[in-house]
Design a protein around this motif. Structure first.
Motif, PDB file in Angstrom:
ATOM      1  N   MET B   1       0.849  -1.193   0.000  1.00  0.00           N
ATOM      2  CA  MET B   1       0.000   0.000   0.000  1.00  0.00           C
ATOM      3  C   MET B   1       0.880   1.237   0.000  1.00  0.00           C
ATOM      4  O   MET B   1       0.680   2.150  -0.781  1.00  0.00           O
ATOM      5  N   LYS B   2       1.882   1.231   0.904  1.00  0.00           N
ATOM      6  CA  LYS B   2       2.722   2.410   1.043  1.00  0.00           C
ATOM      7  C   LYS B   2       3.532   2.639  -0.241  1.00  0.00           C
ATOM      8  O   LYS B   2       3.679   3.766  -0.699  1.00  0.00           O
ATOM      9  N   SER B   3       4.023   1.527  -0.814  1.00  0.00           N
ATOM     10  CA  SER B   3       4.830   1.668  -2.018  1.00  0.00           C
ATOM     11  C   SER B   3       3.987   2.232  -3.156  1.00  0.00           C
ATOM     12  O   SER B   3       4.481   2.935  -4.028  1.00  0.00           O
ATOM     13  N   LYS B   4       2.684   1.911  -3.123  1.00  0.00           N
ATOM     14  CA  LYS B   4       1.800   2.430  -4.156  1.00  0.00           C
ATOM     15  C   LYS B   4       1.704   3.940  -4.070  1.00  0.00           C
ATOM     16  O   LYS B   4       1.718   4.640  -5.069  1.00  0.00           O
ATOM     17  N   VAL B   5       1.583   4.435  -2.833  1.00  0.00           N
ATOM     18  CA  VAL B   5       1.499   5.877  -2.611  1.00  0.00           C
ATOM     19  C   VAL B   5       2.764   6.549  -3.136  1.00  0.00           C
ATOM     20  O   VAL B   5       2.717   7.563  -3.829  1.00  0.00           O
ATOM     21  N   TRP B   6       3.915   5.938  -2.819  1.00  0.00           N
ATOM     22  CA  TRP B   6       5.185   6.502  -3.266  1.00  0.00           C
ATOM     23  C   TRP B   6       5.285   6.510  -4.774  1.00  0.00           C
ATOM     24  O   TRP B   6       5.736   7.471  -5.377  1.00  0.00           O
ATOM     25  N   LEU B   7       4.825   5.410  -5.377  1.00  0.00           N
ATOM     26  CA  LEU B   7       4.856   5.312  -6.836  1.00  0.00           C
ATOM     27  C   LEU B   7       3.997   6.415  -7.451  1.00  0.00           C
ATOM     28  O   LEU B   7       4.388   7.079  -8.412  1.00  0.00           O
ATOM     29  N   GLY B   8       2.833   6.659  -6.842  1.00  0.00           N
ATOM     30  CA  GLY B   8       1.940   7.704  -7.313  1.00  0.00           C
ATOM     31  C   GLY B   8       2.603   9.068  -7.225  1.00  0.00           C
ATOM     32  O   GLY B   8       2.578   9.846  -8.186  1.00  0.00           O
ATOM     33  N   LEU B   9       3.223   9.333  -6.077  1.00  0.00           N
ATOM     34  CA  LEU B   9       3.885  10.623  -5.876  1.00  0.00           C
ATOM     35  C   LEU B   9       5.029  10.817  -6.862  1.00  0.00           C
ATOM     36  O   LEU B   9       5.212  11.892  -7.431  1.00  0.00           O
ATOM     37  N   LEU B  10       5.749   9.720  -7.090  1.00  0.00           N
ATOM     38  CA  LEU B  10       6.877   9.782  -8.006  1.00  0.00           C
ATOM     39  C   LEU B  10       6.405  10.101  -9.431  1.00  0.00           C
ATOM     40  O   LEU B  10       6.963  10.977 -10.098  1.00  0.00           O
ATOM     41  N   SER B  11       5.330   9.415  -9.868  1.00  0.00           N
ATOM     42  CA  SER B  11       4.861   9.696 -11.231  1.00  0.00           C
ATOM     43  C   SER B  11       4.331  11.117 -11.325  1.00  0.00           C
ATOM     44  O   SER B  11       4.493  11.773 -12.356  1.00  0.00           O
ATOM     45  N   LEU B  12       3.694  11.575 -10.260  1.00  0.00           N
ATOM     46  CA  LEU B  12       3.190  12.950 -10.263  1.00  0.00           C
ATOM     47  C   LEU B  12       4.356  13.932 -10.430  1.00  0.00           C
ATOM     48  O   LEU B  12       4.295  14.861 -11.237  1.00  0.00           O
ATOM     49  N   ALA B  13       5.427  13.684  -9.663  1.00  0.00           N
ATOM     50  CA  ALA B  13       6.609  14.556  -9.747  1.00  0.00           C
ATOM     51  C   ALA B  13       7.174  14.512 -11.167  1.00  0.00           C
ATOM     52  O   ALA B  13       7.540  15.544 -11.736  1.00  0.00           O
ATOM     53  N   LEU B  14       7.215  13.323 -11.747  1.00  0.00           N
ATOM     54  CA  LEU B  14       7.729  13.177 -13.113  1.00  0.00           C
ATOM     55  C   LEU B  14       6.891  13.967 -14.105  1.00  0.00           C
ATOM     56  O   LEU B  14       7.419  14.669 -14.970  1.00  0.00           O
ATOM     57  N   ILE B  15       5.552  13.852 -13.948  1.00  0.00           N
ATOM     58  CA  ILE B  15       4.659  14.547 -14.872  1.00  0.00           C
ATOM     59  C   ILE B  15       4.860  16.053 -14.770  1.00  0.00           C
ATOM     60  O   ILE B  15       4.868  16.768 -15.769  1.00  0.00           O
ATOM     61  N   ILE B  16       5.038  16.537 -13.526  1.00  0.00           N
ATOM     62  CA  ILE B  16       5.242  17.973 -13.341  1.00  0.00           C
ATOM     63  C   ILE B  16       6.596  18.407 -13.910  1.00  0.00           C
ATOM     64  O   ILE B  16       6.722  19.462 -14.530  1.00  0.00           O
ATOM     65  N   ALA B  17       7.599  17.558 -13.726  1.00  0.00           N
ATOM     66  CA  ALA B  17       8.945  17.932 -14.155  1.00  0.00           C
ATOM     67  C   ALA B  17       9.137  17.795 -15.663  1.00  0.00           C
ATOM     68  O   ALA B  17      10.029  18.429 -16.240  1.00  0.00           O
ATOM     69  N   LEU B  18       8.293  16.967 -16.288  1.00  0.00           N
ATOM     70  CA  LEU B  18       8.507  16.628 -17.693  1.00  0.00           C
ATOM     71  C   LEU B  18       8.699  17.818 -18.638  1.00  0.00           C
ATOM     72  O   LEU B  18       9.686  17.859 -19.371  1.00  0.00           O
ATOM     73  N   PRO B  19       7.790  18.833 -18.613  1.00  0.00           N
ATOM     74  CA  PRO B  19       7.978  19.918 -19.584  1.00  0.00           C
ATOM     75  C   PRO B  19       9.273  20.698 -19.318  1.00  0.00           C
ATOM     76  O   PRO B  19       9.939  21.136 -20.262  1.00  0.00           O
ATOM     77  N   PHE B  20       9.655  20.837 -18.041  1.00  0.00           N
ATOM     78  CA  PHE B  20      10.882  21.577 -17.720  1.00  0.00           C
ATOM     79  C   PHE B  20      12.092  20.833 -18.265  1.00  0.00           C
ATOM     80  O   PHE B  20      12.955  21.412 -18.914  1.00  0.00           O
ATOM     81  N   GLY B  21      12.103  19.520 -17.990  1.00  0.00           N
ATOM     82  CA  GLY B  21      13.210  18.712 -18.473  1.00  0.00           C
ATOM     83  C   GLY B  21      13.288  18.729 -19.985  1.00  0.00           C
ATOM     84  O   GLY B  21      14.366  18.897 -20.579  1.00  0.00           O
ATOM     85  N   THR B  22      12.135  18.567 -20.628  1.00  0.00           N
ATOM     86  CA  THR B  22      12.089  18.572 -22.086  1.00  0.00           C
ATOM     87  C   THR B  22      12.639  19.867 -22.640  1.00  0.00           C
ATOM     88  O   THR B  22      13.422  19.890 -23.588  1.00  0.00           O
TER      89      THR B  22
END
Lengths: 263, 354
Positions: B1-22
């Motif tokens: 359960m906890k790892s799922k939350v972390w995975l969610g947060l990580l993908s969210l961070a990735l989605i937010i960071a994506l345009p900047f990185g690109t």
């Protein structure tokens, strides 16, 4: 012509003078039936006699060229197949037609569709009413799978079930629509003696639950042992109708099955 | 359960960071490409309802994209002098497109497979030709000076800055499109796992059995057409506001086919697969662009027109994928089973024989 002779007040399905032609071929000619409520009604006859055609007419897949039929006093002659199902006739197919890539329980849940209501909005918003209904569907579907004896396979993909279980699943899906009349097209085809015997007990159980059964079957032993009444078709005509014991000894039936002596 | 939350947060961070990185690595034009990829993802998810869920081959889907786009363009531009806000036009776009979906779906209800494809293709073209010839849509010239999308006082077209980072409109649009794509994913997911979604699957699997099980296939197919079209309408509205200019040339049959390719290549009926297909196909033609520089460097001469070459590469890539993985790159388990029915049956009977 053979006409049903008992009182029609207890009849669930009444068909009058059904005719169906394909081009010049007359597949059904003036077929009249009256299926008593709460019975198992057998429909037999040689290959090509028109049994499946009659099924297809009664379930709205074909439209009759002549004649009418009604269920519980309500005319179904001009109904589409989904309307006929809604009004109380469910069926199975001679060549099993399951939703092969869906699981067993999903197949049965599709059968529940017609007795449930939640729509697109309910699905999108996951309204409480939708969730309760969904839960009830799952419970009912599992009950039906248990009832036909394949409860343990609920989450298996339909196509991967053994043949006999696929037949049972089709029956469960049909029962899920809460039918008044369950029409089974050769449910024992391809089954061995043990499986056929189990199927016979299942049909008896369905009858006891208050569902009337119309049964096309080649297995004469099954038909004679199980059916309350039997109708015999030959070349699209009804040639005999009555209690199994009487029909079995009818000279025309014997002739149809064995051929007549050349004189 | 906890790892799922972390995975969610990580993908969210990735989605937010994506345009900047690109932006940092590939440059600003790629952020714009990301925005387009998201628009295509929404379109592909809409078509997926029709093709993937209900199994109806629709080759005129771009018509609903056009309906949404023109609705926004006409009601939020100097063209008719109207400047309606997004909160009114977005639901309206969905609704009007859905009505068109039902309207164009109705005459096709009796058709299946190839015939359905041809008729829907015709409808798609009819809409485009209407747009081209009507006065109210400004004919072939299209509509320009369309209002950028605005919510409250926040204009998505304008430059903003955050923590010293200069944020042009393409960033704001990226986040808006992400939110709406997420919403469309949620709706798609909930639909597939519902009474209606199961009924659509049943129709796709065996229409006669579905009818005999009491499914009103007409209603259900119309629902699929309308629902899919609604997503198309939403993407159209966003497209018009984002682009600022639209003309009938944006809504050709090639576009319909491209969206269909996204659905099929990614994996019909599978949300993640369809999104991947959309993003890949939106980006791939751009990714092949350096091929001309590569030619110049290797041969000292551009042998093949880069525009043609990258479409050629793109087509080859498509063909190869479809031969190797006919079920798509990331298929749903159900569709996988459909296409590998014979293998698995042969497999299981083999096991039984052993």
């Amino acid at each position: 012509m053979i006409e049903a002779t008992y009182s029609s007040s207890s009849a669930l399905l009444i068909a009058k003078g059904i005719g169906k032609r394909f081009g010049g071929l007359s597949a059904l000619d003036q077929v009249s039936l009256s299926i008593p409520s709460g019975s198992i009604y057998g429909l037999i006859g040689p290959n090509g006699a028109g049994k499946t055609t009659l099924f297809n007419v009664l379930t709205g897949i074909y439209r009759a060229d002549e004649g009418t039929f009604e269920l519980d006093g309500r005319s179904l002659t001009h109904c589409r197949s989904d309307q006929i199902c809604t009004l109380g006739i469910a069926r199975t197919f001679q060549n099993i037609r399951l939703f092969g890539n869906m699981t067993a329980i999903e197949n049965v849940m599709v059968g529940r569709h017609v007795r449930t209501h939640s729509g697109i909005l309910g699905a999108i918003l996951r309204l409480p009413s939708q969730r309760t209904e969904e839960q009830a569907m799952i419970t009912r579907a599992q009950e039906l799978l248990n009832f036909v004896g394949i409860g343990q396979h609920a989450n298996q993909v339909a196509r991967q079930l053994p043949y006999g279980d696929q037949r049972r699943l089709e029956i469960a899906r049909a029962l899920a629509t809460d039918p008044k009349l369950l029409a089974l097209d050769e449910p024992a085809a391809g089954m061995n003696d043990t499986e056929t015997a189990t199927l016979g007990r299942l049909l008896q159980k369905i009858k006891e639950s208050g569902v009337t059964i119309l049964l096309i079957e080649h297995d004469v032993k099954l038909v004679m042992g199980l059916c309350d009444r039997v109708a015999v078709l030959e070349y699209g005509r009804l040639i005999a109708e009555g209690k199994p014991a009487n029909v079995k000894n009818d000279p025309r039936v014997i002739a149809a099955y064995l051929g007549t002596e050349v004189s | 359960m906890k790892s799922k939350v972390w995975l969610g947060l990580l993908s969210l961070a990735l989605i937010i960071a994506l345009p900047f990185g690109t932006d940092l690595i590939l440059g600003r034009s790629w952020v714009r490409l990301l925005d387009f990829a998201l628009l295509y993802a929404m379109l592909a998810l809409g078509l997926n309802i029709v093709v993937g869920y209900a199994g109806l081959l629709d080759l005129g889907y771009v018509a609903f994209y056009a309906v949404g786009a023109y609705l926004y363009a006409m009601l939020a531009s100097p063209h008719l002098g109207m400047h309606w806000p997004l909160w009114a036009l977005l639901p309206m776009g969905a609704l009007v497109a859905a009505s068109f979906g039902a309207l164009l779906g109705a005459p096709t209800l009796g058709l299946r497979g190839d015939y359905l494809a041809i008729v829907t293709m015709g409808f798609g073209e009819i809409i485009r030709i209407f747009l081209r010839n009507l006065n109210v849509t400004n004919g072939p010239a299209g509509i320009d000076l369309i209002d950028p999308i605005q919510i409250g006082g926040f204009s998505f077209g304008a430059n903003h800055s955050l923590l010293g980072w200069d944020l042009p409109g393409i960033y704001s649009y990226y986040f808006l499109f992400i939110i709406l794509t997420a919403l469309i994913i949620l709706i798609s997911h909930r639909l597939s796992d519902s009474r209606i979604g199961r009924a659509w699957s049943a129709i796709r699997e065996d229409e006669i059995a579905a009818k005999s099980s009491g499914l009103n296939t007409r209603h259900l197919k119309l629902m699929a057409f309308a629902m899919g079209a609604a997503f198309g309408g939403v993407s159209g509205v966003l497209f018009a506001g984002f682009q600022g200019f639209i003309s009938p040339e944006s809504f050709t049959m090639g576009e319909s086919i491209m969206i269909l390719c996204m659905v099929v290549l990614g994996g019909m009926g599978h949300i993640s697969g369809v999104i991947m297909g959309a993003i890949l196909l939106a980006i791939l033609p751009e990714a092949f662009r350096p091929l001309s520089q590569f030619q110049q460097a290797t041969f000292g001469h551009v042998w093949l027109d880069p525009a043609n070459l990258r479409m050629l590469m793109f087509a080859i890539a498509l063909i190869v994928v479809m031969i190797i993985r006919p079920e798509g790159l990331w298929p749903s388990p159900v569709h996988r089973r459909e296409l590998h029915a014979n293998d698995s049956e042969a497999g299981s009977s083999q096991k039984a024989a052993l």
